[in-house]
Design an enzyme around this catalytic site. Sequence first.
Site: not given
Length: 593
Positions: A160, A259, A275-276, A343, A386
Amino acid sequence: MIAVMLLLLLALVPPRALAQQPFVTHCATCHGEDGRGTARGPGLAMNPRVAEQSVEQLRAYLERGNPGAGMPAFADLPAADLLALARYLRRINVETILSPPPAADAGRRIDWGPPQPGDWRTYNGNDSGNRYSPLTQITTANVASLQLKWVFPMGYFGLEVTPLFADGVLYATGPNRVVALDALTGAALWDYSRPPSPGLVGDSRLGTNRGVALLGNKIYFVTDNAHLLALDRATGRLLWETVMPPAAPAGEQHYYGGTVAPLIVHDTVVAGVAGADAGIRGFVAAFNAETGALVWRRWTVPRKGEPGIDTWQGPEPIRGGGSTWLTGSYDRSSDTLYWATGNPWPGGDDRDRPGDNLYTNCVLALDAKTGELKWHYQFTPHDVEDRDATEPNVLVDRVYKGKPSKLLLHADRNGYFYVLDRTNGSVLLAKSFLRRVDWASGIGADGRPVVIDPHGCPTDAANWSSTAFSPATGLYYFLALEECIGKPTGYPDQTGQRFLRALNIETGEIAWEVAQPGPARAKTWSGVMGTAGGLLFYGQPNGGFVAADERSGKTLWQFPTNARMKASPMTFSLGGKQYVAVAAGPNILCFGL
């Protein structure tokens, strides 16, 4: 006599060459003689996933193979050859992976040149977040002559990254890995890597990484476990390492990951965390570029007594989410940093978090020197589907509806396109860019959505991949998904269709659109880049890399990468020639006329 001669010859062959021979015989066809990979197979040298395996684990893997991934079994090899192969794979990783080989100019000071017009020195190419390049050599008239110049295999099939370019070098990333490449040939100049961190969740566990930041003689990189590294730009040598999250209070466990491609602002490195979806207290933070020391931290979820805690009408949101994993935008004129948040957590189970749940699903306008909050806007209060707001925030200065304006453009995952006054966060325009939006009937005069059913469609109308605004056409370009699947009874399914869409920012109307081929639910989300040559570059769900006319969307050139494209393209100029680069599947591809 012959036996004696053979022994003498063997004595002259370096032990490393003897150990390498089984690899050359059995593996080089797919993975290259140097183990760096080819178009047929991923790189095995300096590969974090190989490095974490023991000799016995590697031997067992070679013996059984992995036919589903195209890896044959070597069960018929003699045991000694299997063991030699495993030991060789172990050595070309563990002995090199933590300390890259010194470059020829190691220890010599390099005076890097000043930024050039053809550079691509940040994740989006510029601080505004608008992936629109001023380069004009590749145009609508000659783009049909664009050819592949080189390929560099990264050995990871979910890239990515958007590479950076400066002083003749491209910097690309994979899982816990940074590679410096000669921009003309694609040859590796240095390669820094470390094994994957244990115990991670989500995209961080997969090794997702979107790129590096560059300042002076340093390259900055966020690892999968949210450590910020500074590498020597000439050699890849590790200079310092900072753990981004603070130590958790007793009894708390936060699943932080990394990331993001960092952003340079002043003399600081700004980065966020992932990590949410598993439970963290999100933040964006700035670190001293020379030492790695923390300069400021802005939490995205409040604690008791802090502003915004009244929007969490339940237990204290100790791990309320609000990831910050998309690179922000920066306005030098007001010294303001704009950063997107994700989120709340728990995502679908909202029983313990009544209220708007600030500052999740927001854009935060922050003082770049202190991290103080200037204003915020929440795209989706109390998100239960989300609908991260981690989509690009594009900063544009333009006469808008008759007056000079400082704008922020944003196509959100919730299905609405927004034009905000970026000086104060007021909503100048909010209009659906989908044919079907069920969760809200519109955005009210107060800027809040008029919610019909929070579980309605869509959930993934746009995403994190890059967008572009053309000052020549006045159009905003992005990839949209028309989809409504798996909703409660009463919501007829839409199987999904992706579109390249161009929006008029004055009205929010679709000026033109191009339906995309390929699997409707393919997780591609390749970004859009515009250029002053009148072109748009983007990736299709079927793996096609396309150049289109920015005025009509007409395809003018296409290259079949035959791989999933999950990255956003970039462009650069070297030696008077313009190039375009993009990650596709496991490879970095570079194109030129």
